[in-house]
Design an enzyme around this catalytic site. Structure first.
Site, PDB file in Angstrom:
ATOM      1  N   ASP B 123       0.829  -1.199   0.000  1.00  0.00           N
ATOM      2  CA  ASP B 123       0.000   0.000   0.000  1.00  0.00           C
ATOM      3  C   ASP B 123       0.866   1.253   0.000  1.00  0.00           C
ATOM      4  O   ASP B 123       1.527   1.559   0.996  1.00  0.00           O
ATOM      5  CB  ASP B 123      -0.880  -0.038   1.258  1.00  0.00           C
ATOM      6  CG  ASP B 123      -1.859   1.113   1.305  1.00  0.00           C
ATOM      7  OD1 ASP B 123      -1.997   1.831   0.296  1.00  0.00           O
ATOM      8  OD2 ASP B 123      -2.489   1.305   2.359  1.00  0.00           O
ATOM      9  N   ASP B 325      -1.943   6.130  -5.768  1.00  0.00           N
ATOM     10  CA  ASP B 325      -2.208   5.236  -4.645  1.00  0.00           C
ATOM     11  C   ASP B 325      -2.391   3.812  -5.172  1.00  0.00           C
ATOM     12  O   ASP B 325      -3.247   3.575  -6.029  1.00  0.00           O
ATOM     13  CB  ASP B 325      -3.469   5.705  -3.916  1.00  0.00           C
ATOM     14  CG  ASP B 325      -3.836   4.810  -2.759  1.00  0.00           C
ATOM     15  OD1 ASP B 325      -2.939   4.141  -2.213  1.00  0.00           O
ATOM     16  OD2 ASP B 325      -5.024   4.768  -2.386  1.00  0.00           O
TER      17      ASP B 325
END
Lengths: 31, 416
Positions: B123, B325
């Site tokens: 992440d 992201d």
């Protein structure tokens, strides 16, 4: 903010250069 | 002619992922490379372990909405305002969705001595690396790998709560750390009430057989809740000093790259350091979002559809800024930009029958009567003259062949 999400990142090589302050993209990154 | 030059021809049968994993052929600098797989695809052990609980696409998109809300919320308020105690998290209700449970990708790393393999979500939108640990003092969810047992590792140690390392958790998690029997207590919550709380500790991290890091700071989660899809935790690749790129900066200089596979039935990679980077890579400048310095800020300046640049000003994108992201599934654009994009896309796709919207995706088509389709190319332009053509698999989000959608969505407001 706008967000560049992971579907659009598929097959690109996404390169994070944290020290250089750069983000790179190369097509055909997985194969 | 323009249509041919600026469109992808796609075999409809190739839109759905195979039920069999096909390994990518790319050979990288293996010393520092990890294989990336989609959490819910046949290349993932988690898939074989828990097929029954794979979320639907509508659920994945709802979870994606939660993640985006969480990012917007994080950017809208100041950090470090909430103090966390180890017992607090037990009282936080977890909803049936989790920000980190959305359409995410996983890698396997080793932790401890002897090394235990753990499959973790990777992440770039968060910082702390954590895994579930024994003993579980609150709630712990079901995971595929055996839960990490610090007592069985000879290289594990707690971080003291009176240390500067402990205090640095405030910026990495957004929560002031707590203290339990002199041990530093971290807490991280992902916006929709999924969370991990536990002891902040250090341990030997094995990325590959040659790339091993002693004293890697991580969260030993003893109270964790959310639909993490069987993953053992998360690797935080953000920009905070506690993130993995920062902690391994002496070796990799905060340089890493990844390739997300074209479908959930193929593999990609996550690679640390300079090795294996394409010589054709084009760079744009990373920016910093003042309210969320751990995000990777980027400047989108334009979009083209079918070879035609949309008539929107670069200032429209810079009003709210943008980030990249790895954990958000669908790209979010300022609504004015999204309207221009979808409008042009619809114009060029007018030969195909429309289908019902899918959650946040409002431009969908029914391809059941076609063996191949022609889809306009889409490029995103970044500051510095960098054009990034989006792969065909990145333009469409496929629920079923009768519901294939443009994989972009708008924010609520141009200034979001």
């Amino acid at each position: 903010v706008g967000i560049f999400g992971n579907t659009q990142q598929k097959t690109l090589q996404v390169v994070y250069d944290g020290v250089g302050g750069k983000l790179g993209f190369a097509t055909g990154g997985c194969s | 002619r323009r249509d041919l030059e600026h469109s992808h021809t796609i075999q409809v049968s190739s839109l759905l992922p195979s039920s069999i994993c096909s390994l990518a052929t790319k050979v990288l600098d293996k010393k520092s490379s990890l294989q990336v797989v989609h959490k819910h695809g046949p290349c993932s052990q988690l898939y074989h372990h828990d097929k029954a609980n794979i979320p639907t696409h509508a659920e994945i998109l709802l979870q994606d909405v939660a993640r985006v809300k969480s990012i917007h919320s994080k950017l809208a308020k100041s950090l470090g305002s909430t103090k966390v105690d180890q017992t607090d998290a037990a009282n936080i209700p977890a909803k049936d969705g989790s920000v980190v449970g959305s359409g995410n990708y996983v890698v396997t790393v080793g932790l401890g001595t002897p090394k235990k393999d753990l499959t973790l979500i990777f992440d770039t939108g968060s910082d702390i690396t954590w895994t579930q640990c024994q003993p579980c003092v609150g709630t712990c969810y079901k995971q595929q790998d055996p839960v990490f047992a610090p007592s069985l590792s000879s290289t594990y140690s707690n971080i003291s709560c009176n240390s500067t390392t402990c205090n640095s958790l405030a910026s990495a998690t957004g929560n002031t750390p707590g203290c339990s029997s002199s041990a530093c207590v971290y807490g991280i919550q992902y916006g929709d009430s999924s969370f991990s709380v536990g002891i902040f500790a250090k341990e030997k991290l094995t990325l590959t057989s040659t790339d091993v890091f002693d004293d890697f700071l991580f969260g030993c989660g003893q109270n964790n809740q959310g639909l993490f899809g069987g993953a053992a935790g998360l690797i935080g690749l953000g920009r905070d000093k506690l993130s993995l790129p920062s902690q391994t900066a002496s070796k990799y200089r905060k340089y890493f790259s990844y390739c997300l596979p074209s479908s959930s039935s193929s593999t990609g990679f996550l690679s640390f350091g300079y090795g294996g980077v394409s010589k054709f890579v084009k760079f744009t400048t990373l920016t910093t979002i003042s309210q969320g310095t751990s995000f990777y800020g980027i400047d989108i300046v334009g979009i083209s559809v079918g070879g035609k640049k949309l008539p929107i000003s670069a200032s429209l994108f810079t009003a709210g800024g943008s980030i990249i992201d790895s954990g958000t599934v669908i790209t979010r654009l300022p609504p004015t930009a999204y309207t221009a994009l979808s409008s042009e896309f619809r114009k060029l796709m007018s030969q195909y029958p429309k289908a019902q919207p899918l959650s946040i995706l409002d431009t969908c088509y029914d391809f059941t009567k076609f063996s191949s389709v022609s889809v306009p190319m889409i490029s995103i332009f970044f500051r510095g003259g960098v054009e990034v053509p989006i792969a065909a698999k990145g333009i469409l989000y496929v629920n079923t062949i009768s519901q294939v959608c443009l994989a972009f969505a708008g924010n609520n407001d141009d200034t979001d």
